[in-house]
Scaffold this motif. Structure first.
Motif, PDB file in Angstrom:
ATOM      1  N   MET A 241      91.205  31.480 -33.226  1.00 52.78           N
ATOM      2  CA  MET A 241      90.002  31.536 -33.890  1.00 52.78           C
ATOM      3  C   MET A 241      89.269  30.073 -34.130  1.00 52.78           C
ATOM      4  SD  MET A 241      90.342  34.476 -36.876  1.00 52.78           S
ATOM      5  CE  MET A 241      90.573  36.182 -36.662  1.00 52.78           C
ATOM      6  N   LYS A 242      88.195  30.157 -33.534  1.00 53.43           N
ATOM      7  CA  LYS A 242      87.540  28.729 -33.547  1.00 53.43           C
ATOM      8  C   LYS A 242      87.337  28.103 -34.883  1.00 53.43           C
ATOM      9  CE  LYS A 242      83.256  26.514 -31.860  1.00 53.43           C
ATOM     10  NZ  LYS A 242      81.844  26.709 -31.258  1.00 53.43           N
ATOM     11  N   TYR A 243      87.072  28.743 -35.862  1.00 59.34           N
ATOM     12  CA  TYR A 243      86.856  28.235 -37.271  1.00 59.34           C
ATOM     13  C   TYR A 243      88.164  28.714 -38.188  1.00 59.34           C
ATOM     14  CZ  TYR A 243      82.192  27.749 -35.409  1.00 59.34           C
ATOM     15  OH  TYR A 243      81.034  27.664 -34.355  1.00 59.34           O
ATOM     16  N   GLY A 244      89.237  29.197 -37.554  1.00 55.83           N
ATOM     17  CA  GLY A 244      90.324  29.467 -38.376  1.00 55.83           C
ATOM     18  C   GLY A 244      90.044  30.918 -39.170  1.00 55.83           C
ATOM     19  N   LEU A 245      90.926  31.254 -39.978  1.00 57.10           N
ATOM     20  CA  LEU A 245      91.003  32.345 -40.795  1.00 57.10           C
ATOM     21  C   LEU A 245      90.944  32.007 -42.251  1.00 57.10           C
ATOM     22  CD1 LEU A 245      90.503  35.413 -40.941  1.00 57.10           C
ATOM     23  CD2 LEU A 245      92.964  35.747 -40.743  1.00 57.10           C
TER      24      LEU A 245
ATOM     25  N   VAL B 173      89.447  38.022 -46.564  1.00 59.70           N
ATOM     26  CA  VAL B 173      88.819  37.190 -45.786  1.00 59.70           C
ATOM     27  C   VAL B 173      87.541  36.732 -46.620  1.00 59.70           C
ATOM     28  CG1 VAL B 173      87.473  36.788 -43.640  1.00 59.70           C
ATOM     29  CG2 VAL B 173      89.466  38.216 -43.773  1.00 59.70           C
ATOM     30  N   LEU B 174      87.224  35.312 -46.708  1.00 59.09           N
ATOM     31  CA  LEU B 174      86.117  34.877 -47.285  1.00 59.09           C
ATOM     32  C   LEU B 174      84.794  35.417 -46.826  1.00 59.09           C
ATOM     33  CD1 LEU B 174      86.830  30.793 -47.888  1.00 59.09           C
ATOM     34  CD2 LEU B 174      87.389  32.732 -49.435  1.00 59.09           C
ATOM     35  N   GLU B 175      84.057  35.955 -47.808  1.00 57.10           N
ATOM     36  CA  GLU B 175      82.694  36.400 -47.392  1.00 57.10           C
ATOM     37  C   GLU B 175      81.942  35.535 -46.417  1.00 57.10           C
ATOM     38  OE1 GLU B 175      78.985  38.659 -49.422  1.00 57.10           O
ATOM     39  OE2 GLU B 175      80.667  38.324 -50.411  1.00 57.10           O
ATOM     40  N   GLY B 176      81.482  35.774 -45.466  1.00 55.26           N
ATOM     41  CA  GLY B 176      80.327  35.002 -44.587  1.00 55.26           C
ATOM     42  C   GLY B 176      81.220  34.179 -43.551  1.00 55.26           C
ATOM     43  N   HIS B 177      82.601  34.032 -43.644  1.00 52.37           N
ATOM     44  CA  HIS B 177      83.298  33.224 -42.881  1.00 52.37           C
ATOM     45  C   HIS B 177      83.064  33.657 -41.514  1.00 52.37           C
ATOM     46  CE1 HIS B 177      86.375  30.541 -41.266  1.00 52.37           C
ATOM     47  NE2 HIS B 177      87.085  31.569 -40.712  1.00 52.37           N
ATOM     48  N   PRO B 178      82.735  32.682 -40.460  1.00 55.20           N
ATOM     49  CA  PRO B 178      82.288  33.000 -39.141  1.00 55.20           C
ATOM     50  C   PRO B 178      83.858  33.353 -38.199  1.00 55.20           C
ATOM     51  CG  PRO B 178      82.166  30.733 -39.300  1.00 55.20           C
ATOM     52  CD  PRO B 178      82.282  31.173 -40.942  1.00 55.20           C
ATOM     53  N   ILE B 179      83.667  34.478 -37.570  1.00 57.68           N
ATOM     54  CA  ILE B 179      84.744  34.818 -36.804  1.00 57.68           C
ATOM     55  C   ILE B 179      84.467  35.025 -35.246  1.00 57.68           C
ATOM     56  CG2 ILE B 179      86.670  36.323 -36.142  1.00 57.68           C
ATOM     57  CD1 ILE B 179      86.933  35.471 -39.029  1.00 57.68           C
ATOM     58  N   SER B 180      85.012  33.769 -34.571  1.00 59.44           N
ATOM     59  CA  SER B 180      84.734  33.749 -32.973  1.00 59.44           C
ATOM     60  C   SER B 180      86.165  33.282 -32.396  1.00 59.44           C
ATOM     61  CB  SER B 180      83.544  32.956 -32.917  1.00 59.44           C
ATOM     62  OG  SER B 180      83.628  31.853 -33.377  1.00 59.44           O
ATOM     63  N   PRO B 181      86.275  33.528 -31.029  1.00 57.88           N
ATOM     64  CA  PRO B 181      87.403  32.836 -30.481  1.00 57.88           C
ATOM     65  C   PRO B 181      87.206  31.362 -30.125  1.00 57.88           C
ATOM     66  CG  PRO B 181      86.496  35.079 -29.535  1.00 57.88           C
ATOM     67  CD  PRO B 181      85.534  34.811 -30.441  1.00 57.88           C
ATOM     68  N   SER B 182      88.044  30.552 -30.152  1.00 56.13           N
ATOM     69  CA  SER B 182      87.991  29.241 -29.632  1.00 56.13           C
ATOM     70  C   SER B 182      88.036  29.106 -28.192  1.00 56.13           C
ATOM     71  CB  SER B 182      89.248  28.357 -30.206  1.00 56.13           C
ATOM     72  OG  SER B 182      90.531  28.778 -29.687  1.00 56.13           O
ATOM     73  N   LEU B 183      87.530  27.991 -27.609  1.00 55.47           N
ATOM     74  CA  LEU B 183      87.519  27.683 -26.208  1.00 55.47           C
ATOM     75  C   LEU B 183      89.147  27.116 -25.860  1.00 55.47           C
ATOM     76  CD1 LEU B 183      83.922  26.453 -25.640  1.00 55.47           C
ATOM     77  CD2 LEU B 183      84.893  28.650 -25.481  1.00 55.47           C
ATOM     78  N   SER B 184      89.943  28.071 -25.794  1.00 56.92           N
ATOM     79  CA  SER B 184      91.057  27.291 -25.469  1.00 56.92           C
ATOM     80  C   SER B 184      92.007  28.281 -24.505  1.00 56.92           C
ATOM     81  CB  SER B 184      92.083  27.167 -26.470  1.00 56.92           C
ATOM     82  OG  SER B 184      93.356  26.747 -26.401  1.00 56.92           O
TER      83      SER B 184
ATOM     84  N   PRO C  77      74.599  29.577 -16.046  1.00 61.28           N
ATOM     85  CA  PRO C  77      74.798  30.618 -17.198  1.00 61.28           C
ATOM     86  C   PRO C  77      75.927  30.829 -17.833  1.00 61.28           C
ATOM     87  CG  PRO C  77      74.554  31.620 -14.872  1.00 61.28           C
ATOM     88  CD  PRO C  77      74.083  30.057 -15.029  1.00 61.28           C
ATOM     89  N   LEU C  78      77.086  30.311 -17.183  1.00 68.04           N
ATOM     90  CA  LEU C  78      78.466  30.287 -17.538  1.00 68.04           C
ATOM     91  C   LEU C  78      78.429  29.099 -18.957  1.00 68.04           C
ATOM     92  CD1 LEU C  78      81.514  30.936 -17.694  1.00 68.04           C
ATOM     93  CD2 LEU C  78      81.717  29.015 -15.953  1.00 68.04           C
ATOM     94  N   LEU C  79      77.837  28.031 -18.474  1.00 69.98           N
ATOM     95  CA  LEU C  79      77.853  26.961 -19.728  1.00 69.98           C
ATOM     96  C   LEU C  79      76.957  27.309 -20.791  1.00 69.98           C
ATOM     97  CD1 LEU C  79      77.489  23.840 -17.208  1.00 69.98           C
ATOM     98  CD2 LEU C  79      79.640  24.908 -18.473  1.00 69.98           C
ATOM     99  N   LEU C  80      75.900  28.060 -20.474  1.00 75.80           N
ATOM    100  CA  LEU C  80      74.949  28.309 -21.513  1.00 75.80           C
ATOM    101  C   LEU C  80      75.545  29.241 -22.574  1.00 75.80           C
ATOM    102  CD1 LEU C  80      71.621  28.652 -19.830  1.00 75.80           C
ATOM    103  CD2 LEU C  80      72.032  27.204 -21.567  1.00 75.80           C
ATOM    104  N   ASN C  81      76.542  30.175 -22.131  1.00 75.30           N
ATOM    105  CA  ASN C  81      77.288  31.170 -22.796  1.00 75.30           C
ATOM    106  C   ASN C  81      78.868  30.844 -22.836  1.00 75.30           C
ATOM    107  OD1 ASN C  81      75.320  33.924 -23.021  1.00 75.30           O
ATOM    108  ND2 ASN C  81      74.947  33.020 -20.804  1.00 75.30           N
ATOM    109  N   LEU C  82      79.093  29.686 -22.782  1.00 77.35           N
ATOM    110  CA  LEU C  82      80.529  29.328 -23.075  1.00 77.35           C
ATOM    111  C   LEU C  82      80.952  29.582 -24.332  1.00 77.35           C
ATOM    112  CD1 LEU C  82      82.786  27.927 -21.057  1.00 77.35           C
ATOM    113  CD2 LEU C  82      82.356  25.799 -21.897  1.00 77.35           C
ATOM    114  N   TRP C  83      80.284  29.493 -25.151  1.00 79.97           N
ATOM    115  CA  TRP C  83      80.367  29.804 -26.837  1.00 79.97           C
ATOM    116  C   TRP C  83      80.897  31.310 -27.028  1.00 79.97           C
ATOM    117  CZ3 TRP C  83      77.525  33.206 -29.796  1.00 79.97           C
ATOM    118  CH2 TRP C  83      76.338  33.649 -29.168  1.00 79.97           C
ATOM    119  N   GLN C  84      80.448  32.241 -26.419  1.00 77.88           N
ATOM    120  CA  GLN C  84      80.957  33.547 -26.252  1.00 77.88           C
ATOM    121  C   GLN C  84      81.422  34.000 -24.967  1.00 77.88           C
ATOM    122  OE1 GLN C  84      77.466  36.064 -26.882  1.00 77.88           O
ATOM    123  NE2 GLN C  84      76.149  35.298 -25.262  1.00 77.88           N
ATOM    124  N   ILE C  85      81.919  33.342 -24.257  1.00 74.66           N
ATOM    125  CA  ILE C  85      82.575  33.477 -22.795  1.00 74.66           C
ATOM    126  C   ILE C  85      83.407  34.616 -22.566  1.00 74.66           C
ATOM    127  CG2 ILE C  85      84.818  32.232 -22.903  1.00 74.66           C
ATOM    128  CD1 ILE C  85      82.558  32.506 -19.898  1.00 74.66           C
TER     129      ILE C  85
END
Length: 508
Positions: free
Chosen positions: A495-499, A479-490, A44-52
């Motif tokens: 931000m994973k995709y920058g701002l 902020v650009l409309e539709g730009h994805p905001i999520s934390p990076s794995l670090s 379950p940890l690996l499956l949810n690593l993207w939103q850990i």
């Protein structure tokens, strides 16, 4: 017939293993996630690593702030995970001596060497005393103030202005990454690599530093046996780690050698000139004045640790702050109003406020605290128990057990912050008299707590206020409309995709 005998034996072993894990589930410590036979809670940890971070936050809420993560049975990937403030207070302050970084932490973070973040006991005290004498020196604060003002005027504002005039989008996180890398390079090494310029150059040492941090996070999510094997074979993330550390270490050692040669020309001078107030200079000269020798390894380890402390944490804080302000126009309006009321005489000028000036910006300070609460630059703090004991939460801790403190979950705790914990609300930090409300560090733990409280806390606030005020007074961030905001794995909450933003000109 023999084959059927082996099958029966294998089935019996599997049944025992399954029963063992079922019994463990009914222990006196609640598991965080669903536990699988043999594999533990790793799936379950690996499956949810993207939103850990959100995953752990929700799991801790369900478990009453504290739970247990168990890795595969053949590994030592086991942790007690908590966001309970009283347990944090106990570990960080009341019984500080029983909770250390430990040898496993130093192995994972071997790139840090024996610096202040990985050291324990006497070595930690030695590192802290040296850095404390530097950071609390008024001359060093003035040096940092002049450095930031110069960098903002000569690099940050020209880049922001260029992007605005061109009408193009820009990754604001990348801008801050480059700005803070230049700043920390000059602060620590006395060298400016000029990462931040209109042409956005590729700098090998900056890239290597980023890659090393990503690999360190990978080590924390994988069983030790796996990343150790990869390190031995020099494949995957470990190969990238080796190459990144080699590049960055070479960069540090070249600067240390250059600094020693440079200082030979200044021997005999009692007063240091402004360019010679960087950390390397202060440490080398201080040792010479005491008749002591200071080796290259100590300088290298100290420098690497300060790069982590003074670069990515500031980048993270600034990036999440500007995203929050850009998506909360009422907060932005209050920040602008406060600057206008305090510095109306600077209207129409390109201002870069100084230390004494930014200290007057109470609402801005509150907004930064609120951003750091919701998005702490270091989302997890790791500890290891020396001796067994019981935490205030009622959970037993065993000798040599690893503990993970989720700073991210603590910032989203209704117990600490109330029902409106999910809101970006700077007002929660301001008293009726208009001052900043003091929140105990074991509740607001973005700068650590207890004896390990961040030495650069005040300097971090000063730097962020100077940067924020210089941008917001003249520019609006969209902020650009539709730009994805999520934390990076670090290990740092970027931000994973920058701002990605567009910048518009305005005046206060």
């Amino acid at each position: 017939m023999a084959m059927f005998g082996y099958v029966e034996i294998f089935a019996a072993v599997l049944s025992l293993v399954f029963l063992f894990h079922i019994l463990r589930r009914h222990s006196n410590r609640n598991p965080l996630f669903t536990e699988w036979p043999i594999l533990g809670m790793l799936p379950p940890l690996l499956l949810n690593l993207w939103q850990i971070h959100e995953f752990v936050t929700q799991a801790l809420k369900q478990e009453g702030c504290t739970g247990e993560f168990r890795g595969p049975w053949f590994t030592k990937l086991n942790y007690l995970v908590t966001s309970d403030p009283m347990s944090v207070h106990h570990m960080m302050s009341k019984n500080f001596g029983n909770y250390v970084k430990g040898p496993e932490f130093r192995e994972i973070f071997e790139a840090f060497g024996d610096g202040i973040f990985t050291a324990d006991s006497e070595l930690w005290k030695y590192n802290r005393e040296i850095l404390h004498s530097v950071f609390k020196n008024r001359n060093f604060e003035k040096f940092l103030e002049r450095l930031i003002q110069k960098k903002v005027k000569s690099n940050l504002i020209p880049v922001v202005d260029h992007v605005q005039k061109q009408g193009v989008e820009v990754d604001l996180q990348d801008v801050f990454n480059r700005f803070t890398f230049d700043n920390i390079c000059f602060t620590v090494l006395g060298y400016d690599p000029n990462c931040l310029s209109i042409d956005f150059p590729k700098i090998a040492c900056e890239k290597a530093f980023n890659e090393a941090e990503e690999c360190i996070f990978y080590r924390q999510t994988m069983p030790r046996s796996i990343w150790k094997l990869q390190s031995w074979l020099q494949i995957g993330e470990e190969k990238k780690m080796t190459q990144a550390c080699k590049t960055f270490n070479q960069f540090l050692h070249e600067n240390i050698t250059s600094k020693r040669e440079e200082l030979k020309t200044y021997r005999g001078q009692k007063e240091m000139e402004e360019p010679q107030l960087d950390l390397l200079t202060v440490l080398i000269r201080s040792a010479e004045e005491k008749g002591q020798a200071i080796d290259d390894k100590f300088l290298r380890d100290t420098a690497f640790n300060l790069f982590v402390a003074g670069r990515d944490t500031i980048t993270s804080g600034l990036t999440w702050f500007f995203w929050l302000v850009a998506t909360h126009p009422l907060v932005e309006a209050k920040i602008l109003q406060e600057m206008k009321e305090n510095y109306a005489e600077k209207e129409g000028e390109r201002m870069v406020l100084g230390v004494d000036e930014v200290k007057k910006l109470v609402y801005l300070h509150a907004a930064i605290c609120e951003a750091l609460r919701l998005f702490p630059p270091v989302p997890f703090e790791r500890k290891q128990a020396v001796e067994s004991e019981m935490l205030p939460s009622g959970h037993p801790i065993y000798a040599n057990e690893n503990i993970l403190i989720s700073l991210y979950a603590m910032g989203r705790s209704e117990e600490i912050w109330g029902r409106d914990y999910s809101e970006f609300k700077p007002e929660r930090w301001i008293s009726k008299k208009g001052g900043i409300i003091h929140v105990p560090s074991y509740k607001f733990i973005s700068f650590n707590a207890g004896p390990r409280t961040c030495l650069g806390k005040d300097l971090s606030f000063i730097q962020m206020k100077m940067v924020i005020s210089s941008i917001l007074c003249d520019y609006s961030i969209q902020v650009l409309e539709g730009h994805p905001i999520s934390p990076s794995l670090s290990i740092v909450l970027l931000m994973k995709y920058g701002l990605k933003v567009r910048i518009a000109r305005r005046g206060i």
